[in-house]
Design an enzyme around this catalytic site. Structure first.
Site, PDB file in Angstrom:
ATOM      1  N   ASP A   9       0.858  -1.192   0.000  1.00 11.66           N
ATOM      2  CA  ASP A   9       0.000   0.000   0.000  1.00 11.66           C
ATOM      3  C   ASP A   9       0.892   1.239   0.000  1.00 11.66           C
ATOM      4  OD1 ASP A   9      -2.559   1.390   0.172  1.00 11.66           O
ATOM      5  OD2 ASP A   9      -1.969   1.934   2.195  1.00 11.66           O
ATOM      6  N   SER A  10       0.282   2.375  -0.344  1.00  7.12           N
ATOM      7  CA  SER A  10       1.015   3.633  -0.279  1.00  7.12           C
ATOM      8  C   SER A  10       1.414   3.960   1.163  1.00  7.12           C
ATOM      9  CB  SER A  10       0.135   4.758  -0.818  1.00  7.12           C
ATOM     10  OG  SER A  10      -1.036   4.854  -0.031  1.00  7.12           O
ATOM     11  N   CYS A  72      -4.119  -1.602  -2.378  1.00  5.75           N
ATOM     12  CA  CYS A  72      -4.268  -0.156  -2.537  1.00  5.75           C
ATOM     13  C   CYS A  72      -5.077   0.050  -3.810  1.00  5.75           C
ATOM     14  CB  CYS A  72      -2.878   0.463  -2.684  1.00  5.75           C
ATOM     15  SG  CYS A  72      -2.877   2.221  -3.066  1.00  5.75           S
ATOM     16  N   GLU A 157      -3.866   9.242   7.572  1.00 13.18           N
ATOM     17  CA  GLU A 157      -2.406   9.040   7.678  1.00 13.18           C
ATOM     18  C   GLU A 157      -1.837   9.864   8.838  1.00 13.18           C
ATOM     19  OE1 GLU A 157       0.402   7.569   5.563  1.00 13.18           O
ATOM     20  OE2 GLU A 157      -1.181   6.136   5.079  1.00 13.18           O
ATOM     21  N   CYS A 191     -11.091   2.541  -0.763  1.00 16.10           N
ATOM     22  CA  CYS A 191      -9.729   2.934  -0.427  1.00 16.10           C
ATOM     23  C   CYS A 191      -9.426   2.209   0.873  1.00 16.10           C
ATOM     24  CB  CYS A 191      -9.618   4.440  -0.231  1.00 16.10           C
ATOM     25  SG  CYS A 191      -8.036   4.945   0.493  1.00 16.10           S
ATOM     26  N   HIS A 193      -7.589   2.728   3.269  1.00 15.83           N
ATOM     27  CA  HIS A 193      -7.474   3.529   4.496  1.00 15.83           C
ATOM     28  C   HIS A 193      -8.827   3.757   5.173  1.00 15.83           C
ATOM     29  CE1 HIS A 193      -3.532   4.621   2.903  1.00 15.83           C
ATOM     30  NE2 HIS A 193      -3.269   5.320   3.992  1.00 15.83           N
TER      31      HIS A 193
HETATM   32  N1  DGL Z   1      -4.966   3.211   0.464  1.00 20.03           N
HETATM   33  C1  DGL Z   1      -4.920   3.609  -0.861  1.00 20.03           C
HETATM   34  C2  DGL Z   1      -6.137   3.206  -1.650  1.00 20.03           C
HETATM   35  O1  DGL Z   1      -6.707   2.211  -1.383  1.00 20.03           O
HETATM   36  C3  DGL Z   1      -4.450   4.932  -1.285  1.00 20.03           C
HETATM   37  C4  DGL Z   1      -4.312   6.049  -0.379  1.00 20.03           C
HETATM   38  C5  DGL Z   1      -3.441   7.135  -0.948  1.00 20.03           C
HETATM   39  O2  DGL Z   1      -2.238   6.957  -0.883  1.00 20.03           O
HETATM   40  O3  DGL Z   1      -3.983   8.125  -1.435  1.00 20.03           O
HETATM   41  O4  DGL Z   1      -6.551   3.841  -2.578  1.00 20.03           O
END
Ligand code: DGL
Length: 273
Positions: A9-10, A72, A157, A191, A193
């Site tokens: 993931d990012s 991600c 984050e 997403c 997150h």
């Molecule tokens: N968690 C990531 C996703 O599912 C991306 C979050 C990001 O880095 O913007 O899209």
């Protein structure tokens, strides 16, 4: 030999997927990489997300992985197809890279009665229209309403997901989504997150609207994938071990990670590229 499943993931979001993978495939080994030093990816260009994700995939291969899950949506939306079609055949034809958009799209329509679903995601995922294309394959009659939520990942984050500021932005994006259609009865948190905001989102949802997170869906899909591809499963080591890496500060990662993963972890720093 150690051949863990790579989970990328990012930043921290992929930990919400890894948590479910560990529940459903506890015997497998995993290696998690969060590119925290360069997160968020959501507002970055196609080329940049592709380049960063490819660097990560090569890192996983160098670390023994035969199978990598892009946990991600943004990386799945902007990099997966190129990696599968252009890079893998040259880099490692027998290795596999999977994403989270297809498995989510395969089942999402089953949750909806009204035929209207909402996709809440990063700007990058929304602009790619990946969900619209994938949903059209599996549920051609379902109408997909997309809503970009650019403030959610930065809030999460930075550990601000339980603040009045988070309430404000949850309301803002839900209002924008429902202004597209009052018939939406199912929302996908597209997403990885966003599950950290799920309690706040659920509290503001109109009655009867279902909120779907991806962790369980992606884990169930991987279980099936490995059953259908025993040749891939045979290449995965199974000692129930998980190693965590971040491209940023390992101590900071350890502090934040438990909110996503549900337990304390020890992390290591690594550099990409
Ligand atoms: N968690 C990531 C996703 O599912 C991306 C979050 C990001 O880095 O913007 O899209």
């Amino acid at each position: 030999m150690s051949a863990p499943i790579g989970v990328f993931d990012s930043g921290y979001g992929g930990l919400t997927i890894l948590k479910e993978l560990k529940k459903q495939l506890p015997q497998h080994d995993y290696i998690y990489l969060g590119d925290n030093a360069r997160a968020p990816y959501g507002s970055r260009s196609f080329e940049t997300v592709y380049q960063y994700t490819l660097e990560a995939v090569k890192w996983f291969f160098d670390n023994g992985c035969s199978l990598v899950v892009l946990a991600c949506n943004t990386a799945s939306a902007k990099a997966l197809r190129n990696i599968q079609q252009l890079d893998l055949p040259i880099l490692a034809p027998h290795k596999r890279v999977l994403g989270v958009i297809r498995p989510s799209s395969e089942v999402l329509g089953n949750y909806s009665v009204s035929g209207h679903v909402g996709i809440m995601a990063t700007s990058g995922t929304v602009q790619s229209e990946s969900y619209i294309m994938e949903m059209a394959k599996f549920f051609p009659t379902i109408k997909v309403h997309q809503q970009a939520c650019p403030m959610w990942v930065p809030l999460i984050e930075n550990g601000e997901y339980d603040t009045p500021g988070a309430d404000y932005y949850v309301k803002q994006y839900l209002d924008q989504l429902f202004s597209q259609s009052k018939d939406i009865d199912t929302i996908l948190l597209a997403c990885t997150h966003y599950p950290l905001l799920a309690p706040k989102i659920a509290a503001q949802l109109p009655n009867g609207v279902k909120l779907v997170s991806q962790g369980e869906i992606v884990a169930e899909s991987l279980v099936k994938y490995l059953q259908n591809h025993p040749e891939i499963d045979q290449n995965c080591s199974k000692n129930g071990k998980i190693d965590f890496f971040t491209t940023d500060n390992a101590k900071t990662f350890e502090k934040q990670a438990s909110a996503f993963f549900g337990q304390k972890i020890a992390a290591n720093h690594t550099d990409l590229a």
